[in-house]
Design a protein around this motif. Structure first.
Motif, PDB file in Angstrom:
ATOM      1  N   ASP A  87       4.118 -10.880  23.328  1.00  0.00           N
ATOM      2  CA  ASP A  87       3.248 -11.751  24.009  1.00  0.00           C
ATOM      3  C   ASP A  87       2.254 -11.110  24.903  1.00  0.00           C
ATOM      4  OD1 ASP A  87       4.446 -13.844  22.457  1.00  0.00           O
ATOM      5  OD2 ASP A  87       5.947 -14.344  23.936  1.00  0.00           O
ATOM      6  N   PRO A  88       0.919 -11.359  24.801  1.00  0.00           N
ATOM      7  CA  PRO A  88       0.104 -11.035  25.808  1.00  0.00           C
ATOM      8  C   PRO A  88       0.199 -11.356  27.212  1.00  0.00           C
ATOM      9  CG  PRO A  88      -0.999 -12.450  24.472  1.00  0.00           C
ATOM     10  CD  PRO A  88       0.454 -12.350  23.908  1.00  0.00           C
ATOM     11  N   PRO A  89      -0.154 -10.605  28.378  1.00  0.00           N
ATOM     12  CA  PRO A  89       0.120 -11.038  29.482  1.00  0.00           C
ATOM     13  C   PRO A  89      -0.868 -12.216  29.692  1.00  0.00           C
ATOM     14  CG  PRO A  89      -0.949  -9.051  29.597  1.00  0.00           C
ATOM     15  CD  PRO A  89      -0.798  -9.302  27.872  1.00  0.00           C
ATOM     16  N   ARG A  90      -0.275 -13.155  30.746  1.00  0.00           N
ATOM     17  CA  ARG A  90      -0.963 -14.303  31.011  1.00  0.00           C
ATOM     18  C   ARG A  90      -1.009 -14.200  32.669  1.00  0.00           C
ATOM     19  NH1 ARG A  90       1.210 -15.811  26.334  1.00  0.00           N
ATOM     20  NH2 ARG A  90      -0.347 -17.054  24.727  1.00  0.00           N
ATOM     21  N   PRO A  91      -2.234 -14.559  33.217  1.00  0.00           N
ATOM     22  CA  PRO A  91      -2.276 -14.764  34.781  1.00  0.00           C
ATOM     23  C   PRO A  91      -1.310 -15.827  35.099  1.00  0.00           C
ATOM     24  CG  PRO A  91      -4.359 -14.851  33.805  1.00  0.00           C
ATOM     25  CD  PRO A  91      -3.551 -15.018  32.599  1.00  0.00           C
ATOM     26  N   LEU A  92      -0.425 -15.266  36.125  1.00  0.00           N
ATOM     27  CA  LEU A  92       0.430 -16.310  36.749  1.00  0.00           C
ATOM     28  C   LEU A  92       0.562 -15.976  38.217  1.00  0.00           C
ATOM     29  CD1 LEU A  92       4.098 -15.116  37.163  1.00  0.00           C
ATOM     30  CD2 LEU A  92       3.079 -14.826  34.658  1.00  0.00           C
ATOM     31  N   THR A  93       0.748 -17.044  39.166  1.00  0.00           N
ATOM     32  CA  THR A  93       1.130 -17.000  40.403  1.00  0.00           C
ATOM     33  C   THR A  93       2.537 -17.421  40.748  1.00  0.00           C
ATOM     34  OG1 THR A  93      -1.320 -17.204  40.959  1.00  0.00           O
ATOM     35  CG2 THR A  93       0.256 -17.502  42.838  1.00  0.00           C
ATOM     36  N   LEU A  94       3.255 -16.695  41.645  1.00  0.00           N
ATOM     37  CA  LEU A  94       4.451 -17.223  41.962  1.00  0.00           C
ATOM     38  C   LEU A  94       4.528 -17.652  43.288  1.00  0.00           C
ATOM     39  CD1 LEU A  94       6.485 -14.047  40.746  1.00  0.00           C
ATOM     40  CD2 LEU A  94       6.344 -16.068  39.625  1.00  0.00           C
ATOM     41  N   ARG A  95       5.125 -18.799  43.568  1.00  0.00           N
ATOM     42  CA  ARG A  95       4.976 -19.350  45.004  1.00  0.00           C
ATOM     43  C   ARG A  95       6.473 -18.615  45.515  1.00  0.00           C
ATOM     44  NH1 ARG A  95       4.380 -24.726  42.082  1.00  0.00           N
ATOM     45  NH2 ARG A  95       6.636 -24.778  42.356  1.00  0.00           N
ATOM     46  N   PRO A  96       6.480 -18.655  46.778  1.00  0.00           N
ATOM     47  CA  PRO A  96       7.580 -18.174  47.663  1.00  0.00           C
ATOM     48  C   PRO A  96       8.800 -18.791  46.717  1.00  0.00           C
ATOM     49  CG  PRO A  96       6.088 -18.718  49.060  1.00  0.00           C
ATOM     50  CD  PRO A  96       5.417 -19.285  47.775  1.00  0.00           C
ATOM     51  N   GLY A  97       9.753 -17.941  46.662  1.00  0.00           N
ATOM     52  CA  GLY A  97      11.129 -18.369  45.810  1.00  0.00           C
ATOM     53  C   GLY A  97      10.972 -18.254  44.498  1.00  0.00           C
ATOM     54  N   GLU A  98       9.903 -18.289  43.795  1.00  0.00           N
ATOM     55  CA  GLU A  98       9.532 -18.253  42.322  1.00  0.00           C
ATOM     56  C   GLU A  98       9.888 -16.693  41.734  1.00  0.00           C
ATOM     57  OE1 GLU A  98       7.215 -22.204  40.957  1.00  0.00           O
ATOM     58  OE2 GLU A  98       5.886 -20.210  41.677  1.00  0.00           O
ATOM     59  N   GLN A  99      10.163 -16.641  40.502  1.00  0.00           N
ATOM     60  CA  GLN A  99      10.407 -15.456  39.832  1.00  0.00           C
ATOM     61  C   GLN A  99       9.857 -15.377  38.550  1.00  0.00           C
ATOM     62  OE1 GLN A  99      14.522 -14.568  39.082  1.00  0.00           O
ATOM     63  NE2 GLN A  99      15.060 -16.617  39.739  1.00  0.00           N
ATOM     64  N   ALA A 100       9.617 -13.926  38.383  1.00  0.00           N
ATOM     65  CA  ALA A 100       9.049 -13.657  36.770  1.00  0.00           C
ATOM     66  C   ALA A 100      10.217 -12.604  36.211  1.00  0.00           C
ATOM     67  CB  ALA A 100       7.607 -13.271  36.845  1.00  0.00           C
ATOM     68  N   GLY A 101      10.258 -12.606  34.972  1.00  0.00           N
ATOM     69  CA  GLY A 101      10.759 -11.749  34.162  1.00  0.00           C
ATOM     70  C   GLY A 101      10.073 -10.758  33.165  1.00  0.00           C
ATOM     71  N   ALA A 102      10.631  -9.606  32.881  1.00  0.00           N
ATOM     72  CA  ALA A 102      10.115  -8.886  31.779  1.00  0.00           C
ATOM     73  C   ALA A 102      11.267  -7.874  31.241  1.00  0.00           C
ATOM     74  CB  ALA A 102       9.185  -8.025  32.462  1.00  0.00           C
ATOM     75  N   ALA A 103      11.040  -7.332  30.127  1.00  0.00           N
ATOM     76  CA  ALA A 103      11.960  -6.471  29.307  1.00  0.00           C
ATOM     77  C   ALA A 103      11.868  -5.191  29.278  1.00  0.00           C
ATOM     78  CB  ALA A 103      12.505  -7.289  28.209  1.00  0.00           C
ATOM     79  N   VAL A 104      12.583  -4.179  29.384  1.00  0.00           N
ATOM     80  CA  VAL A 104      12.226  -3.068  28.785  1.00  0.00           C
ATOM     81  C   VAL A 104      13.339  -2.590  27.964  1.00  0.00           C
ATOM     82  CG1 VAL A 104      12.506  -0.349  29.854  1.00  0.00           C
ATOM     83  CG2 VAL A 104      11.776  -2.121  31.488  1.00  0.00           C
ATOM     84  N   LEU A 105      12.401  -2.021  26.725  1.00  0.00           N
ATOM     85  CA  LEU A 105      12.858  -1.876  25.299  1.00  0.00           C
ATOM     86  C   LEU A 105      12.957  -0.405  24.954  1.00  0.00           C
ATOM     87  CD1 LEU A 105      11.261  -4.853  23.589  1.00  0.00           C
ATOM     88  CD2 LEU A 105      13.739  -4.781  24.507  1.00  0.00           C
ATOM     89  N   TRP A 106      14.012   0.175  24.523  1.00  0.00           N
ATOM     90  CA  TRP A 106      14.111   1.410  24.043  1.00  0.00           C
ATOM     91  C   TRP A 106      15.005   1.637  22.787  1.00  0.00           C
ATOM     92  CZ3 TRP A 106      16.366   0.126  28.421  1.00  0.00           C
ATOM     93  CH2 TRP A 106      17.550   0.338  28.755  1.00  0.00           C
ATOM     94  N   ARG A 107      15.042   2.718  22.211  1.00  0.00           N
ATOM     95  CA  ARG A 107      16.030   3.013  20.918  1.00  0.00           C
ATOM     96  C   ARG A 107      16.745   4.347  21.269  1.00  0.00           C
ATOM     97  NH1 ARG A 107      16.553  -0.005  16.808  1.00  0.00           N
ATOM     98  NH2 ARG A 107      15.065  -1.341  16.121  1.00  0.00           N
TER      99      ARG A 107
END
Length: 188
Positions: A87-107
């Motif tokens: 999924d392409p990146p989308r702008p987002l804003t985290l308010r205090p206490g909010e969080q975002a996630g991402a994944a690192v993948l490898w073989r």
């Protein structure tokens, strides 16, 4: 980071309760492995007092057990590793206490017997290019085999509330950012 050797990462308890000077804390809830495919979750928490904008992919640097950088190619998305997470990146804003996630993948894959397999023992993650990086605790090595590449998904807003920080951590990132004279180059 001003020197080539990584600093000691905070303990899990410290990382869960302290907030770096940047106002965000990056951790990993752990990794999973199946049939050579590996995935490591990343969690970025706005532990500060102001909104924190994100748009793009985490910036990664990988180190061996002696603190030496490991040259790997970081692929935005998973197209060269597996399907999904593109999924392409989308702008987002985290308010205090909010969080975002991402994944690192490898073989963990050995494709050339003349090239030594690589294990990353330390992972440094910045929310975006030019922002303060932090070491993320790993629950095992990043065992790349000899592929020389890892994939990373774009940041995506998470719905779980983050724990409240109790005290600030010193900012141990390279104050000069990516344009500084740090001897450890970012992964390309």
């Amino acid at each position: 980071m001003p020197t080539g050797a990584p600093t000691t990462a905070p303990t899990a308890t410290e990382a869960a309760t302290e907030c770096p000077a940047s106002g965000v804390r990056i951790t990993s809830p752990g990794s999973s492995a199946a049939m050579g495919l590996r995935a490591l979750g990343l969690r970025l928490v706005n532990c500060g007092t102001r909104p924190y904008p994100l748009d793009g992919y985490p910036v990664l640097r990988l180190f061996d057990g002696d603190g030496n950088p490991i040259p790997v190619r970081v692929v935005e998305g998973a197209k060269e590793i597996t399907s999904g997470f593109d999924d392409p990146p989308r702008p987002l804003t985290l308010r205090p206490g909010e969080q975002a996630g991402a994944a690192v993948l490898w073989r963990n894959l050995v494709t050339d017997p003349t090239v030594v397999a690589t294990d990353g023992e330390r992972l440094e993650v910045a929310p975006a290019a030019g922002r303060a990086a932090q070491f993320v605790g790993l629950d095992g090595p990043i065992d790349l085999g000899n592929t020389g590449r890892i994939g990373v998904s774009a940041w995506k807003k998470a719905t779980d509330p983050a724990p409240t920080p109790t005290r600030p951590l010193p900012d141990t990132s390279d104050p000069g950012g990516p344009e500084s004279s740090s001897p450890v180059p970012p992964l390309l």
